[in-house]
Design a protein around this motif. Structure first.
Motif, short mmCIF file in Angstrom:
data_model
loop_
_atom_site.label_atom_id
_atom_site.label_comp_id
_atom_site.label_asym_id
_atom_site.label_seq_id
_atom_site.Cartn_x
_atom_site.Cartn_y
_atom_site.Cartn_z
N ASP A 99 8.27 -7.41 -4.61
CA ASP A 99 7.64 -8.35 -4.58
C ASP A 99 6.68 -8.64 -3.43
OD1 ASP A 99 9.39 -8.71 -6.51
OD2 ASP A 99 10.59 -9.27 -5.71
N ASP A 100 6.51 -8.13 -2.43
CA ASP A 100 5.68 -9.53 -1.04
C ASP A 100 5.51 -7.75 -0.53
OD1 ASP A 100 8.36 -8.34 0.26
OD2 ASP A 100 8.22 -10.39 0.61
N TYR A 101 5.51 -6.12 -0.63
CA TYR A 101 5.02 -5.29 0.30
C TYR A 101 4.65 -4.48 -0.82
CZ TYR A 101 9.75 -3.73 0.70
OH TYR A 101 11.37 -3.51 1.30
N GLN A 102 4.24 -3.15 0.47
CA GLN A 102 4.39 -1.52 -0.67
C GLN A 102 4.64 -0.42 0.47
OE1 GLN A 102 0.63 -1.22 -2.91
NE2 GLN A 102 -0.37 -2.50 -1.49
N VAL A 103 4.95 -0.22 -0.51
CA VAL A 103 5.52 1.54 0.46
C VAL A 103 4.69 3.26 -0.37
CG1 VAL A 103 7.61 3.59 1.17
CG2 VAL A 103 7.97 0.68 1.52
N ILE A 123 3.42 -1.42 4.09
CA ILE A 123 1.71 -2.10 3.41
C ILE A 123 2.50 -4.37 3.45
CG2 ILE A 123 -0.35 -3.47 3.05
CD1 ILE A 123 1.42 0.61 3.09
N HIS A 124 2.43 -4.74 4.98
CA HIS A 124 3.23 -6.13 4.93
C HIS A 124 2.08 -7.01 4.40
CE1 HIS A 124 6.52 -5.31 7.14
NE2 HIS A 124 5.79 -3.97 8.08
N PRO A 125 2.61 -8.00 3.66
CA PRO A 125 1.72 -9.29 2.88
C PRO A 125 0.16 -9.48 3.61
CG PRO A 125 3.63 -9.88 3.00
CD PRO A 125 4.17 -8.28 3.93
N ASP A 126 0.60 -9.68 4.69
CA ASP A 126 -0.39 -10.39 6.08
C ASP A 126 -1.61 -9.07 6.83
OD1 ASP A 126 1.16 -8.50 7.66
OD2 ASP A 126 1.46 -9.57 9.43
N GLY A 127 -1.59 -7.73 5.89
CA GLY A 127 -1.95 -6.28 6.08
C GLY A 127 -1.56 -5.54 6.76
N LYS A 128 -0.77 -5.90 7.62
CA LYS A 128 -0.28 -4.82 8.69
C LYS A 128 0.59 -4.05 8.19
CE LYS A 128 3.12 -4.74 12.85
NZ LYS A 128 5.12 -4.37 12.88
N VAL A 129 0.17 -2.80 9.16
CA VAL A 129 0.63 -1.13 7.99
C VAL A 129 2.05 -0.89 9.42
CG1 VAL A 129 0.18 0.41 6.90
CG2 VAL A 129 -1.25 -0.89 7.43
N GLU A 130 3.24 -0.68 8.66
CA GLU A 130 4.01 0.01 9.46
C GLU A 130 4.00 1.44 9.99
OE1 GLU A 130 8.75 -0.48 10.44
OE2 GLU A 130 7.59 -2.19 9.35
N LEU A 187 -6.18 5.89 3.47
CA LEU A 187 -7.22 4.01 4.01
C LEU A 187 -6.22 3.62 4.71
CD1 LEU A 187 -9.71 3.85 1.04
CD2 LEU A 187 -10.16 4.63 2.88
N TYR A 188 -5.02 3.79 4.14
CA TYR A 188 -3.88 2.75 4.91
C TYR A 188 -3.43 3.16 6.59
CZ TYR A 188 -3.15 -0.56 0.98
OH TYR A 188 -3.60 -1.99 0.26
#
Length: 77
Positions: A16-20, A36-43, A72-73
């Protein structure tokens, strides 16, 4: 005849609010998970998998993904 190294495989699941995104090296059963978090932060998390990783990803509804999107991510992690 020596077996050549296989290419990594890439998978993605959108929640819903992030992708893996997941990269799996099937020769070593190692890989990288990107969240990939909604704010664009990549963990980024480096992982070790077992031989059942491909079945696990299918059960968890991951789909094959584009290597370019993953890379890219990864540059943002």
């Amino acid at each position: 005849m020596k077996k050549g190294k296989s290419s990594p495989q890439y998978f993605k699941r959108v929640f819903d609010d992030y992708q893996v995104l997941v990269k799996v090296d099937s020769d070593t059963f190692t890989g990288i998970e990107l969240i990939i978090h909604p704010d664009g932060k990549v963990e980024k998390t480096e992982l070790e998998f077992d031989e059942e990783i491909f079945e696990d990803l299918e059960v968890d509804e991951f789909k094959l993904s584009n290597p370019l999107e993953f890379e890219l991510y990864l540059t943002k992690a």
